[in-house]
Design a protein around this motif. Structure first.
Motif, mmCIF file in Angstrom:
data_model
loop_
_atom_site.group_PDB
_atom_site.id
_atom_site.type_symbol
_atom_site.label_atom_id
_atom_site.label_comp_id
_atom_site.label_asym_id
_atom_site.label_seq_id
_atom_site.Cartn_x
_atom_site.Cartn_y
_atom_site.Cartn_z
ATOM 1 N N GLU A 11 10.600 10.059 -17.728
ATOM 2 C CA GLU A 11 9.222 8.336 -18.142
ATOM 3 C C GLU A 11 8.504 8.979 -17.421
ATOM 4 O OE1 GLU A 11 10.119 4.808 -18.343
ATOM 5 O OE2 GLU A 11 12.301 5.102 -18.276
ATOM 6 N N VAL A 12 8.397 9.710 -15.968
ATOM 7 C CA VAL A 12 6.885 10.108 -15.654
ATOM 8 C C VAL A 12 6.126 10.468 -16.148
ATOM 9 C CG1 VAL A 12 6.270 10.993 -13.195
ATOM 10 C CG2 VAL A 12 8.594 10.143 -12.956
ATOM 11 N N PRO A 13 6.333 11.151 -16.968
ATOM 12 C CA PRO A 13 4.442 12.340 -17.339
ATOM 13 C C PRO A 13 3.780 11.098 -18.317
ATOM 14 C CG PRO A 13 6.272 13.503 -18.258
ATOM 15 C CD PRO A 13 7.034 12.644 -17.799
ATOM 16 N N GLU A 14 4.756 9.918 -18.813
ATOM 17 C CA GLU A 14 4.036 8.998 -19.602
ATOM 18 C C GLU A 14 3.777 7.811 -19.068
ATOM 19 O OE1 GLU A 14 5.475 5.227 -22.429
ATOM 20 O OE2 GLU A 14 7.184 6.704 -21.660
ATOM 21 N N LEU A 15 3.899 7.745 -17.741
ATOM 22 C CA LEU A 15 3.160 6.810 -16.905
ATOM 23 C C LEU A 15 2.955 7.411 -16.094
ATOM 24 C CD1 LEU A 15 7.060 5.639 -15.452
ATOM 25 C CD2 LEU A 15 5.381 4.599 -16.596
ATOM 26 N N LEU A 16 2.397 9.048 -15.700
ATOM 27 C CA LEU A 16 0.865 9.298 -15.167
ATOM 28 C C LEU A 16 0.138 9.629 -16.062
ATOM 29 C CD1 LEU A 16 2.585 12.165 -13.025
ATOM 30 C CD2 LEU A 16 1.694 10.406 -11.909
ATOM 31 N N SER A 17 0.467 9.672 -17.354
ATOM 32 C CA SER A 17 -0.324 9.804 -18.636
ATOM 33 C C SER A 17 -1.308 7.772 -18.518
ATOM 34 C CB SER A 17 -0.396 9.608 -20.216
ATOM 35 O OG SER A 17 -0.762 9.685 -21.189
ATOM 36 N N ARG A 18 -0.866 6.596 -18.557
ATOM 37 C CA ARG A 18 -1.102 5.640 -18.621
ATOM 38 C C ARG A 18 -1.971 5.196 -16.973
ATOM 39 N NH1 ARG A 18 -3.915 2.147 -20.538
ATOM 40 N NH2 ARG A 18 -3.698 -0.019 -20.005
ATOM 41 N N GLU A 19 -1.168 6.327 -15.796
ATOM 42 C CA GLU A 19 -2.051 5.964 -14.782
ATOM 43 C C GLU A 19 -3.753 6.116 -14.801
ATOM 44 O OE1 GLU A 19 1.329 5.071 -11.760
ATOM 45 O OE2 GLU A 19 0.467 6.806 -12.171
ATOM 46 N N LEU A 20 -3.502 7.901 -15.362
ATOM 47 C CA LEU A 20 -4.460 8.009 -15.862
ATOM 48 C C LEU A 20 -5.626 7.609 -16.448
ATOM 49 C CD1 LEU A 20 -6.684 11.161 -15.271
ATOM 50 C CD2 LEU A 20 -5.687 12.095 -17.743
ATOM 51 N N GLU A 21 -4.800 7.113 -17.773
ATOM 52 C CA GLU A 21 -5.834 6.527 -17.873
ATOM 53 C C GLU A 21 -6.906 5.387 -17.237
ATOM 54 O OE1 GLU A 21 -3.538 4.940 -21.167
ATOM 55 O OE2 GLU A 21 -3.734 6.605 -22.699
ATOM 56 N N LEU A 22 -6.086 4.287 -16.711
ATOM 57 C CA LEU A 22 -6.597 3.303 -16.025
ATOM 58 C C LEU A 22 -6.727 3.910 -14.961
ATOM 59 C CD1 LEU A 22 -3.375 0.924 -15.273
ATOM 60 C CD2 LEU A 22 -5.280 0.545 -16.551
ATOM 61 N N LEU A 23 -7.273 4.990 -14.134
ATOM 62 C CA LEU A 23 -8.182 5.380 -13.320
ATOM 63 C C LEU A 23 -9.979 5.874 -14.378
ATOM 64 C CD1 LEU A 23 -6.052 7.641 -12.028
ATOM 65 C CD2 LEU A 23 -6.408 5.586 -10.232
ATOM 66 N N GLN A 24 -9.584 6.518 -15.009
ATOM 67 C CA GLN A 24 -10.525 6.743 -15.980
ATOM 68 C C GLN A 24 -11.589 6.007 -16.504
ATOM 69 O OE1 GLN A 24 -8.930 9.283 -18.554
ATOM 70 N NE2 GLN A 24 -9.076 11.499 -17.253
ATOM 71 N N GLN A 25 -11.133 4.730 -16.747
ATOM 72 C CA GLN A 25 -11.935 3.442 -16.715
ATOM 73 C C GLN A 25 -12.675 2.779 -14.867
ATOM 74 O OE1 GLN A 25 -8.883 -0.230 -17.971
ATOM 75 N NE2 GLN A 25 -8.491 2.025 -19.567
ATOM 76 N N ARG A 26 -12.221 3.510 -14.187
ATOM 77 C CA ARG A 26 -13.466 3.155 -13.201
ATOM 78 C C ARG A 26 -12.979 1.883 -12.523
ATOM 79 N NH1 ARG A 26 -15.106 7.761 -10.651
ATOM 80 N NH2 ARG A 26 -16.622 6.162 -9.388
ATOM 81 N N PRO A 27 -11.807 1.543 -11.726
ATOM 82 C CA PRO A 27 -11.488 0.469 -11.275
ATOM 83 C C PRO A 27 -12.381 -0.418 -10.023
ATOM 84 C CG PRO A 27 -9.587 1.752 -11.083
ATOM 85 C CD PRO A 27 -10.546 2.386 -11.665
ATOM 86 N N THR A 28 -12.131 -1.166 -9.380
ATOM 87 C CA THR A 28 -12.993 -1.499 -8.729
ATOM 88 C C THR A 28 -12.183 -0.838 -7.407
ATOM 89 O OG1 THR A 28 -11.478 -3.879 -8.095
ATOM 90 C CG2 THR A 28 -13.669 -3.586 -9.553
ATOM 91 N N ASP A 29 -12.822 -1.522 -6.194
ATOM 92 C CA ASP A 29 -11.972 -0.774 -5.235
ATOM 93 C C ASP A 29 -11.045 -0.830 -4.559
ATOM 94 O OD1 ASP A 29 -13.711 1.230 -4.960
ATOM 95 O OD2 ASP A 29 -14.342 0.348 -2.631
ATOM 96 N N ASN A 30 -10.904 -2.326 -5.249
ATOM 97 C CA ASN A 30 -9.794 -3.666 -4.371
ATOM 98 C C ASN A 30 -8.193 -2.871 -5.129
ATOM 99 O OD1 ASN A 30 -10.240 -5.355 -2.066
ATOM 100 N ND2 ASN A 30 -11.373 -6.388 -3.152
ATOM 101 N N ASN A 31 -8.857 -2.933 -6.678
ATOM 102 C CA ASN A 31 -7.724 -2.485 -8.088
ATOM 103 C C ASN A 31 -7.079 -0.489 -8.336
ATOM 104 O OD1 ASN A 31 -8.247 -4.857 -8.581
ATOM 105 N ND2 ASN A 31 -10.329 -4.567 -11.094
ATOM 106 N N LEU A 32 -8.442 -0.561 -8.138
ATOM 107 C CA LEU A 32 -8.091 0.809 -7.317
ATOM 108 C C LEU A 32 -6.814 1.146 -6.072
ATOM 109 C CD1 LEU A 32 -8.263 4.547 -8.232
ATOM 110 C CD2 LEU A 32 -10.402 4.127 -5.957
ATOM 111 N N LEU A 33 -7.009 0.386 -5.260
ATOM 112 C CA LEU A 33 -5.915 0.239 -3.855
ATOM 113 C C LEU A 33 -4.862 0.090 -4.384
ATOM 114 C CD1 LEU A 33 -5.719 1.020 -0.984
ATOM 115 C CD2 LEU A 33 -6.056 -2.278 -0.422
ATOM 116 N N SER A 34 -4.083 -0.980 -5.376
ATOM 117 C CA SER A 34 -2.759 -1.443 -5.935
ATOM 118 C C SER A 34 -2.658 -0.090 -6.738
ATOM 119 C CB SER A 34 -3.314 -2.374 -6.771
ATOM 120 O OG SER A 34 -3.966 -3.606 -6.431
ATOM 121 N N LEU A 35 -3.568 0.368 -7.291
ATOM 122 C CA LEU A 35 -3.061 1.245 -8.842
ATOM 123 C C LEU A 35 -2.638 2.404 -7.720
ATOM 124 C CD1 LEU A 35 -2.878 2.418 -11.474
ATOM 125 C CD2 LEU A 35 -5.104 3.347 -11.914
#
Length: 597
Positions: A245-269
């Motif tokens: 499952e890890v590649p699928e999860l990393l792919s989703r996390e990459l999508e969220l990272l590329q959306q430039r979350p705020t510092d607080n949200n990035l910390l949680s992610l």
């Protein structure tokens, strides 16, 4: 605050409230005067006696204390059959104070009969959130469909504490992945991952991971708003049992990272990303891992030490091009705290590839700074720096490594002799040159390396520290003092450390010495082993017996100093001290075991 009771000293050993409502406390210990005291209130504004038994039980102070429970049991016996009916009426009585209604509910739960489901469901519409929360808690004691359906409805309660209690109660009622009774958790539980209250989010996630993940996994991965996106991903990662499952999860996390979350949200992610990378240890996706590394490197440094530390962890693992340069540049920012600088080196030490000669030189200069400025911390601080230094050195080319070791000789471990234990590395020759007694005490108590040691080597340390002069350990030493053969099974390490470093702090009654003042102005400290009308026989430190004529004795008094001298460990190196404690705690190896080796 105000002083309630003062004593000099007032070394309280225990305190409690008695059945009469008075405060009792004892004092003493450690050779001080003991005693038992009672504090009784005699003021004019005492609480009036309750009008009836029900009021008495509902207004009982400290109902969870021992004396409160004893009083309630007495009142329950006096109430007889009226107990349960009157308490149920009190729970539903809107004219009563909320704290009394809550106490009535708790008394039913603790002393029985338990509050019925219909009574608890009826409290759903109560205006006071505390009553709703308490009834929610007790609903979790039931595993019936009626109780669970009610709890699911309370997941939408307007008060966060009640929502949290509903999640906890559902878990308590018996939720597990094979449960088929939980309807549509994606509709009822997932929304709570976006709750403003972090305790509600945590409780909701704990509930979610206990439900069949096939009922909510896909919906959790689709969450895009924070904090729900990170919480949902975390629940999926925590319940993943297959690394596929890890590649699928990393792919989703990459999508969220590329959306430039705020510092607080990035910390949680990032914390979810760390867990995902750990789950997929050994798996490398050429399309995903480099992109995640590049995206994170573009956010470093952020200006926030907590976020930069989480970024540094991920960057050290992924090591995209340019990682070492950025980490080293941050290491040299003077405004960063020492803790943050050490953490950056902690991450750098794991990176094998990508170093330049300039990067190594900057890190060596940082280590030089720690020595020049005399950085200090706990007992294991210096050894920790040495370990970091050794980890950095292993990536250097041989010529640069040799030059670095010559620049900072204080951080280099001594050369190992043939057959010498690795424990001897990273230790200085004599602790008195580098450690205070407090630092040595903390090191021996808290550092894992202090629990290694060789009991066989400890025999030599036992004799070198003059322990054998007064103590017997198995077949070595003398019996001038307590036998230490089984000391490790009778005392904890902290007691042994205190007895050796501070021998006069606590003196056993069996080995209490006397100070004998002589008429010639001299004094003698020892244990009187024999006394006649003419003389005293005094055993002094080392075991020797000294005969003192009674006519020469001016005065006798209990000595405040132990016969065991201080500073016995000054003759030992740290490895020898570790071996000594290994002997005391583990015992001497048997001759048969030695022969087998």
């Amino acid at each position: 605050m105000e002083t309630f009771l003062l004593g000099e000293p007032l070394n309280i050993t225990d305190v409690d409230v008695g059945p009469d409502g008075a405060l009792y406390f004892s004092k003493g210990g450690r050779r001080t005067e003991g005693g038992l005291f009672r504090v009784v209130y005699t003021g004019a504004d005492r609480r009036p006696e309750p009008a009836d038994l029900l009021t008495a039980v509902l207004s009982q102070p400290q109902p969870r204390s021992a004396w409160g429970r004893a009083r309630i049991k007495e009142l329950r016996q006096r109430m007889g059959r009226r107990w349960s009916s009157q308490l149920r009426q009190a729970v539903e009585d809107h004219q009563r104070a909320v704290h009394q209604r809550l106490q009535a509910l708790e008394l039913l739960h603790v002393y029985g009969p338990p509050p019925a489901v219909n009574l608890l469901i009826g409290l759903r519409a109560e205006q006071d959130w505390e009553l709703r929360a308490a009834s929610t808690l007790y609903l979790g004691m039931y595993s019936t469909k009626e109780a669970r359906d009610e709890l699911i409805q309370r997941l939408n309660d307007p008060h966060p504490f009640v929502r949290r209690r509903a999640c906890e109660a559902l878990i308590r009622s018996g939720v597990f992945p094979g449960s088929s009774w939980f309807p549509t958790p994606a509709d009822s539980v997932l929304p709570l991952l976006d709750d403003p209250d972090r305790f509600v989010r945590y409780a909701a996630r704990q509930l979610l991971i206990r439900i069949d993940r096939n009922l909510w996994r896909d919906q959790a991965l689709e969450l895009s708003n924070y904090p729900a996106a990170a919480e949902g991903l975390l629940a999926v990662v925590q319940t993943a049992t297959d690394a596929s499952e890890v590649p699928e999860l990393l792919s989703r996390e990459l999508e969220l990272l590329q959306q430039r979350p705020t510092d607080n949200n990035l910390l949680s992610l990032l914390r979810v990303l760390h867990l995902t990378l750990a789950k997929g240890s050994g798996i490398f996706d050429e399309d995903i891992h480099p992109l995640i590394g590049e995206t994170l490197l573009s956010r470093f440094p952020s200006g926030s030490e907590p976020l930069d530390r989480e970024l540094a962890i991920a960057l050290a693992d992924l090591n995209p091009p340019g990682t070492i340069g950025k980490l080293v540049a941050e290491l040299n920012v003077q405004s960063h705290s020492r803790e943050h600088q050490i953490f950056l080196v902690y991450c750098l030490r794991t990176i094998e590839r990508g170093w330049t000669a300039e990067d190594f030189d900057s890190v060596v200069a940082w280590f030089e700074k720690t020595q020049a400025e005399g950085w200090k911390g706990g007992a294991s601080f210096f050894g920790y720096l040495q370990l970091l230094w050794q980890d950095i050195l292993r990536w250097m080319p041989p010529e640069q490594r040799l030059a670095a070791e010559q620049r900072i000789p204080s951080l280099n471990p001594p050369e190992l002799e043939p057959g010498e234990a690795p424990l001897h590395r990273f230790r200085r020759e004599n602790y008195t040159e580098t450690l205070s007694e407090q630092e040595l005490e903390e090191y021996l108590l808290f550092d894992p390396m202090a629990y290694g040691g060789d009991p066989e080597e400890g025999i030599e340390a036992f004799e070198k520290a003059f322990c054998a002069t007064c103590h017997r350990f198995g077949d070595i030493g003398q019996e001038a003092g307590p036998d230490l053969t089984t000391i490790g099974s009778r005392f904890e390490r902290k007691d042994l450390i205190e007895a050796i470093l501070y021998p006069s702090r606590t003196i056993s009654d069996l080995w209490e010495a006397e100070e004998i003042a002589l008429r010639d102005g001299e004094s003698l400290i020892g244990i009187v082993t024999r006394q006649t009308s003419d003389s005293l026989e005094v055993q002094v430190a080392g075991g020797a017996i000294v005969r003192v004529p009674v006519a020469n004795v001016e005065a006798r008094s209990a000595s405040q100093k132990s016969m065991m001298p201080e500073g016995l460990l000054n003759n030992l190196s740290l490895p020898e001290i570790i071996d000594l404690f290994a002997l005391l705690e583990k015992g001497r190896p048997s001759s048969s075991a030695t022969a087998d080796q």
